[in-house]
Scaffold this active site. Structure first.
Site, PDB file in Angstrom:
ATOM      1  N   GLY A  46     -28.174  -6.652 -37.821  1.00 56.31           N
ATOM      2  CA  GLY A  46     -28.717  -5.882 -36.694  1.00 56.31           C
ATOM      3  C   GLY A  46     -28.660  -4.398 -36.990  1.00 56.31           C
ATOM      4  CG  ASN A  47     -31.103  -1.737 -35.453  1.00 59.49           C
ATOM      5  OD1 ASN A  47     -30.971  -1.243 -34.332  1.00 59.49           O
ATOM      6  ND2 ASN A  47     -32.141  -2.509 -35.774  1.00 59.49           N
TER       7      ASN A  47
END
Ligand code: CTP
Length: 398
Positions: A208-209
């Site tokens: 993810g980020n």
């Protein structure tokens, strides 16, 4: 335009208060939620029972009702309202609004409210013409309030002249038009993406980020306030969407692509703010990957660039806005994305600017339009940045 709007109707001491009953009726008929605040003198002209029956809500007359022990919270009432209309407003209450005198519930709510305030004066012609009244009118207009001018005609005193409160039908159509004007995107369908995407590695892990979704949610909210019908396609985020938005939750880039491609054809304007993963694991393990003595190599494959694929099928009437999050050679990369992805605007976020980018409540942006003209903005709250982006969109929206 008045449907579902929360409206506070203030009623002051004037014979025109009898018309407030018709006004409540018309507002309710138009679909508004109406709460009436009656000043102590207003209650001499019209009964709370009449207004409560018509508005289908309790009528507020004072901070504290001795019989019931109920305390009316002026701050809450002020924040509840989408708009306040004081009709009739007397010369006395007008003077209080002009000077900040706050000696009853209505004037306290007025001072607490953040919404637009409209007043429809009613008084005898000489009171209306008096320099003090006219100065007070100028002052409250200067504070951002709107005056619905009184009409000429026979007055309660028997005299003829200016001072009759505008008719309830005129007040309702005035409010209707004013709301319409404050909603330049009324009738437009807008799609906004926000937040990160999560790309599954196995049933318990993902790539993810750090995107929080704050910027996209703020943009969606501002566009909805301007009257647009907004669909917000959101990756996993803790943000709460405003009531006016239609929210579609997605997790992965693939799900975001599917949601976007189904909403895009109907969208007049699209703002792609999401931080979509560029790569995902080629295989998603069906069981949790167990720890091994050796390292682990994950093979990643490219996700589809959603923005670029929308740009490729964009019709001429559609406006497409993208973001560019950069750490180096920012302006060139942003301009490159504008051209490559067939955008109308690109919003550049440079991670070199303090207070810009993911997670923070602030952002600093530069906007490029199709002619590659650049507008640089100061660091601002994400809500104010969203307003700047909306202004840039309004400039190019027909
Ligand atoms: N975007 C998208 N789909 C992707 C990747 C990005 O729709 N798979 C959109 C983003 O929502 C943003 C714009 O493309 O509006 C630019 O995203 P950004 O991450 O800055 O750039 P990329 O195009 O992914 O290129 P790079 O990561 O190489 O800078």
């Amino acid at each position: 335009m008045l449907k579902n709007k929360n409206i506070i109707l203030g009623v002051c001491g004037s014979i025109a208060a009898y018309k407030s009953a018709f006004l409540v009726r018309l507002l309710v008929k138009a679909g508004a939620n109406v709460k009436v605040i009656l000043t102590p003198d207003g209650a001499n002209f019209i009964t709370p029972l009449t207004l409560a029956t018509l508005s289908k809500n309790p009528v507020y007359t004072q901070y504290f009702e001795e019989e019931t022990g109920v305390w009316s919270n002026h701050v809450e009432l002020g924040l509840w309202a989408d708009l306040i209309i004081i009709a009739p407003i007397s010369a006395n209450t007008l003077a209080k609004l002009a000077t900040g005198i706050c000696d009853n519930l209505l004037t306290a709510v007025y001072l607490s409210a953040k919404c637009p305030v409209y007043v429809a004066p009613a008084m005898d012609l000489d009171m209306w013409k008096h320099e003090t009244t006219q100065n007070n009118i100028e002052r409250i207009i200067g504070f951002g309030n709107t005056v619905i001018a009184p009409a000429n005609g026979e007055l309660a005193s028997g005299l003829w002249g200016e001072g009759r409160m505008a008719e309830p039908e005129e007040i309702v159509s005035f409010l209707d038009n004013a709301i319409k004007e404050s909603m330049p995107l009324y009738g437009k369908k807008i799609m906004v993406t926000a937040g990160p995407t999560y790309e599954a590695i196995d049933p318990v892990r993902f790539i993810g980020n750090h995107s929080s979704g704050k910027m996209g949610f703020a943009i969606a909210d501002e566009l909805a306030k301007l009257g647009a019908e907004v669909t917000l396609i959101a990756g996993p985020t803790a943000q709460k969407a405003g009531q006016r938005l239609r929210r579609v939750d997605v997790v992965s880039a693939r799900e975001m692509f599917d949601a976007c491609t189904s909403v895009f054809p109907e969208s007049d304007i699209t703002v792609m703010c999401a931080a979509v993963a560029d790569y995902r694991p080629k295989q998603i393990a069906t069981q949790k990957i167990k720890k091994q003595d050796s390292g682990l190599v994950l093979e990643l494959e490219k996700t589809t660039d959603i923005l670029a694929s929308l740009g490729a099928v964009k019709k001429t009437h559609q406006i497409l806005v993208g973001f560019a999050l950069e750490t180096n050679d920012e302006e060139n990369y942003a301009k490159g994305k504008l051209e490559k992805k067939n955008l109308d605007l690109v919003i550049l976020n440079s991670l070199n600017d303090t207070g810009a980018g993911f997670k923070s409540d602030t952002n600093k942006i530069t906007i490029f339009n199709k002619a590659l003209e650049r507008t640089v903005f100061d660091m601002k709250s994400k809500t104010d940045v969203a307003k700047d982006i909306c202004t840039a969109i309004l400039k190019i929206a027909k």
